[in-house]
Scaffold this active site. Structure first.
Site, PDB file in Angstrom:
ATOM      1  N   ASN A 104     -13.285  -9.567 -53.483  1.00 11.90           N
ATOM      2  CA  ASN A 104     -12.509  -8.668 -53.649  1.00 11.90           C
ATOM      3  C   ASN A 104     -13.201  -7.120 -53.276  1.00 11.90           C
ATOM      4  OD1 ASN A 104     -10.129  -7.083 -54.568  1.00 11.90           O
ATOM      5  ND2 ASN A 104     -11.360  -6.411 -56.366  1.00 11.90           N
ATOM      6  N   HIS A 106     -12.897  -3.099 -54.464  1.00  7.17           N
ATOM      7  CA  HIS A 106     -12.300  -2.248 -55.669  1.00  7.17           C
ATOM      8  C   HIS A 106     -13.106  -0.916 -55.152  1.00  7.17           C
ATOM      9  CE1 HIS A 106     -10.976  -1.195 -59.264  1.00  7.17           C
ATOM     10  NE2 HIS A 106     -12.058  -0.373 -59.494  1.00  7.17           N
ATOM     11  N   SER A 133     -16.792  -0.789 -54.116  1.00  9.77           N
ATOM     12  CA  SER A 133     -17.701  -2.155 -54.765  1.00  9.77           C
ATOM     13  C   SER A 133     -17.036  -3.266 -54.044  1.00  9.77           C
ATOM     14  CB  SER A 133     -17.699  -2.107 -56.016  1.00  9.77           C
ATOM     15  OG  SER A 133     -17.981  -1.227 -56.636  1.00  9.77           O
ATOM     16  N   ASP A 142     -12.238  -7.299 -62.193  1.00  3.27           N
ATOM     17  CA  ASP A 142     -13.142  -6.294 -61.549  1.00  3.27           C
ATOM     18  C   ASP A 142     -14.498  -6.267 -61.994  1.00  3.27           C
ATOM     19  OD1 ASP A 142     -11.109  -5.334 -60.036  1.00  3.27           O
ATOM     20  OD2 ASP A 142     -10.638  -3.747 -61.189  1.00  3.27           O
TER      21      ASP A 142
END
Ligand code: GRF
Length: 202
Positions: A104, A106, A133, A142
């Protein structure tokens, strides 16, 4: 390496990954969106990439939605799932099914500002530095092990809009770089708190 990309919106990260795919040894098997109006779907179609829309309204629970998502993804036989602006929280069922295979991006310097509205929150908190990030996805929102971060300076004149543009510019460079590490099999998720690059804890 074959991968699925999950999106919900504009898909500017998707676009750069599409453009870099050959160079980073990535084959995009399909793009899946939970939002039928996501502009990223048009980007995928322009590049002749298969798309799927899963409409949340048609499912009576998050688990039922994610089971449908799993059934589509498993048919693709991919080794990597790339979240690129996918705005739904994944269920523990989903995350454990693909342990170590989900990346992911972020828009904050995690662990600062998990969740939404990161740029405005950074401005409101009078932060001088902000950023992006990339992390492995685990059950904690997250909160999976960090792989790579990059920062930008917040100027006094920055608004949410200008700051998000600065951060997106960084995103477009670093996501492909990290995905390439993954396709080269240099990245591994060991447990919910630990990831390695070339066998060394990050
Ligand atoms: C990016 O800021 C990404 O970090 C976040 O959602 C945004 C998606 O932008 N997860 P786009 O759809 O790739 O343009």
């Amino acid at each position: 390496m074959k991968a699925v990309i999950l999106i919900s919106g504009n898909g500017s990260n998707l676009q750069t990954i599409i453009e870099n795919a050959d160079r980073i040894d990535l084959q995009i098997s399909c793009v899946i969106s939970n939002n039928k109006n996501a502009f990223g779907l048009k980007r995928a179609k322009s590049s002749k990439i298969q798309t799927y829309i899963i409409e949340p309204e048609l499912f009576n629970s998050k688990e039922a939605f994610d089971k449908e998502l799993i059934s589509i993804i498993d048919r693709q036989e991919v080794e990597l799932l790339i979240l690129a602006g996918y705005m739904r929280i994944l269920t523990p069922l989903f995350v454990s099914h693909y342990f170590g295979k989900i990346l992911n991006i972020h828009p904050s310097l995690l662990p600062k500002f998990p969740g939404l509205n990161t740029h405005q929150r950074a401005i409101d908190a009078s932060e001088k530095v902000h950023g992006v990030s990339i992390h492995f996805v685990t059950k904690e929102l997250d909160g999976g092990p960090l792989i790579y971060q990059d920062s930008v300076i917040i100027d006094n004149s920055d608004t949410e809009k200008t700051l998000s543009m600065k951060v997106l510019k960084k995103e477009h460079v670093i996501y492909s770089k990290v995905i390439h590490w993954y396709t080269q099999r240099r990245l591994n998720l060991i447990d919910d708190k630990t990831a390695t690059l070339d066998g060394k804890i990050i």
